[in-house]
Design an enzyme around this catalytic site. Sequence first.
Site, short mmCIF file in Angstrom:
data_model
loop_
_atom_site.label_atom_id
_atom_site.label_comp_id
_atom_site.label_asym_id
_atom_site.label_seq_id
_atom_site.Cartn_x
_atom_site.Cartn_y
_atom_site.Cartn_z
N THR A 189 53.19 38.41 34.01
CA THR A 189 52.12 39.35 33.73
C THR A 189 52.47 40.29 32.60
O THR A 189 53.62 40.66 32.42
CB THR A 189 51.82 40.23 34.96
OG1 THR A 189 51.94 39.45 36.14
CG2 THR A 189 50.46 40.84 34.89
N ARG A 244 45.67 27.18 40.46
CA ARG A 244 46.17 28.36 41.17
C ARG A 244 45.75 29.62 40.42
O ARG A 244 45.84 29.71 39.21
CB ARG A 244 47.69 28.30 41.27
CG ARG A 244 48.32 29.50 41.98
CD ARG A 244 48.82 30.55 41.01
NE ARG A 244 49.54 31.65 41.67
CZ ARG A 244 49.98 32.74 41.06
NH1 ARG A 244 49.78 32.89 39.76
NH2 ARG A 244 50.60 33.69 41.73
N VAL A 245 45.27 30.60 41.16
CA VAL A 245 44.90 31.90 40.60
C VAL A 245 45.67 32.98 41.35
O VAL A 245 45.68 33.01 42.58
CB VAL A 245 43.38 32.16 40.72
CG1 VAL A 245 43.04 33.57 40.22
CG2 VAL A 245 42.59 31.12 39.94
N ASP A 256 47.02 37.33 41.26
CA ASP A 256 46.37 38.63 41.40
C ASP A 256 45.83 39.19 40.09
O ASP A 256 44.94 40.05 40.10
CB ASP A 256 47.35 39.64 41.99
CG ASP A 256 48.54 39.91 41.08
OD1 ASP A 256 49.18 38.93 40.65
OD2 ASP A 256 48.83 41.08 40.78
N THR A 304 52.39 43.64 38.57
CA THR A 304 53.13 42.45 38.18
C THR A 304 54.07 42.07 39.32
O THR A 304 54.70 42.94 39.92
CB THR A 304 53.93 42.68 36.89
OG1 THR A 304 54.81 41.56 36.66
CG2 THR A 304 54.77 43.95 36.95
N GLY A 305 54.16 40.78 39.61
CA GLY A 305 55.05 40.36 40.68
C GLY A 305 54.53 39.15 41.41
O GLY A 305 53.89 38.26 40.82
N GLY A 358 52.12 37.30 43.02
CA GLY A 358 50.67 37.47 43.01
C GLY A 358 49.99 37.31 44.35
O GLY A 358 49.09 38.08 44.70
#
Length: 377
Positions: free
Chosen positions: A237, A265-266, A268, A288-289, A291
């Site tokens: 991110t 795949r989606v 956050d 960020t991280g 998701g």
Amino acid sequence: MRLRPLTWLVPALAAAAVTAAALALPQGGERAPDGRAAAAADARPTGKARPDARNVVLAVHGGAGTALDRDTTTPEREKAYRDGLTKALRAGRKVLDKGGSSVDAVQAAVTQLEDDPLFNAGKGAVFTADAGHELDASLMRGSDLKAGAVAGVKNLRNPIAGARAVLDKSKHVLLAGEGADDFGARHGLRTVTQDYYWTQARWDALMAAKEAEKGGNGDKKAARSPAALADEQSKGTVGAVAVDKRRDLAAATSTGGLTNKLPGRVGDSPLIGAGTYAKNGTVAASATGAGEVFIRGAATSTISNLMEFKGVGVAKAAYEVIVKRLPALGGDGGVIALAPDGQFDAPHSSPGMLHGYLTEDGEVVTKIFPDETPPNS
């Protein structure tokens, strides 16, 4: 149905680092890049929920992940990351200095990061499991809670521009896949073929992931290569938050996702309330991280809700969500969170998080090493 081109492989380089030191933009204050002792003195004590800085007008992040090792990070790579974050802050500052909106400022900052192959967004996006690229982005305006987002785009050069188009030119919040690409193209956004996103670093990271899937030990030398380090550092991110002269907040987030992720795949990043949130009176936040965990924990909107309904400050609210709640769900990461009064915090439970901020008087600070931005606990 669009076929994903697979005949592309041309090198570019990405990787890992930036020192936390203050740089000065023209007419701003200056702190010379300092060493470990000074950095440690400036670092937020581990576990403390207090603001990292005050009088901040713009902040950016370049991903959370494993911490960079000061001893093994080359000066060239450190400078490359420092320059990348600083250029993004300068791009946003140009907007704010002209009296522009916080929405325009965060878009400008994220666009700069998307165009830099060092970061996992836009040009530097990671590969999916089928060796393609699917990118996500979102943007939110705090004054009226309007938002725009795109997910799974394959041909927009700058996904954040697609998110802005959705916000400004549609009645929707989120468009996905081919529909999002087509919408952007119809509104004049720059489109590219998939080979535009190709970089050697991200390709090597995909190959390493495929090898690990097969149970192989892989090449130990390759595991410490700039490509591998880049992939470890960036958990997928980039983002920006800003407050303008009208005290309006905005937040934006963009990503290439996770290396070797399943097609479709989606995470956050394009989801309002998970990876991005802005509301005047509370906070602008970009996450960020991991998701999936940020989605389940409604990370960024929960920070805003804690501030609005419990009356806590930005640092305490962000700390509560990022350090106390999300790790219990099985994932780590970080957030940049900015309040209307300029209080700024960047808590993270991951070992490292690339980020930087710009103060009202023009000072730029960038941080990446563990002694400059230790993980909260």
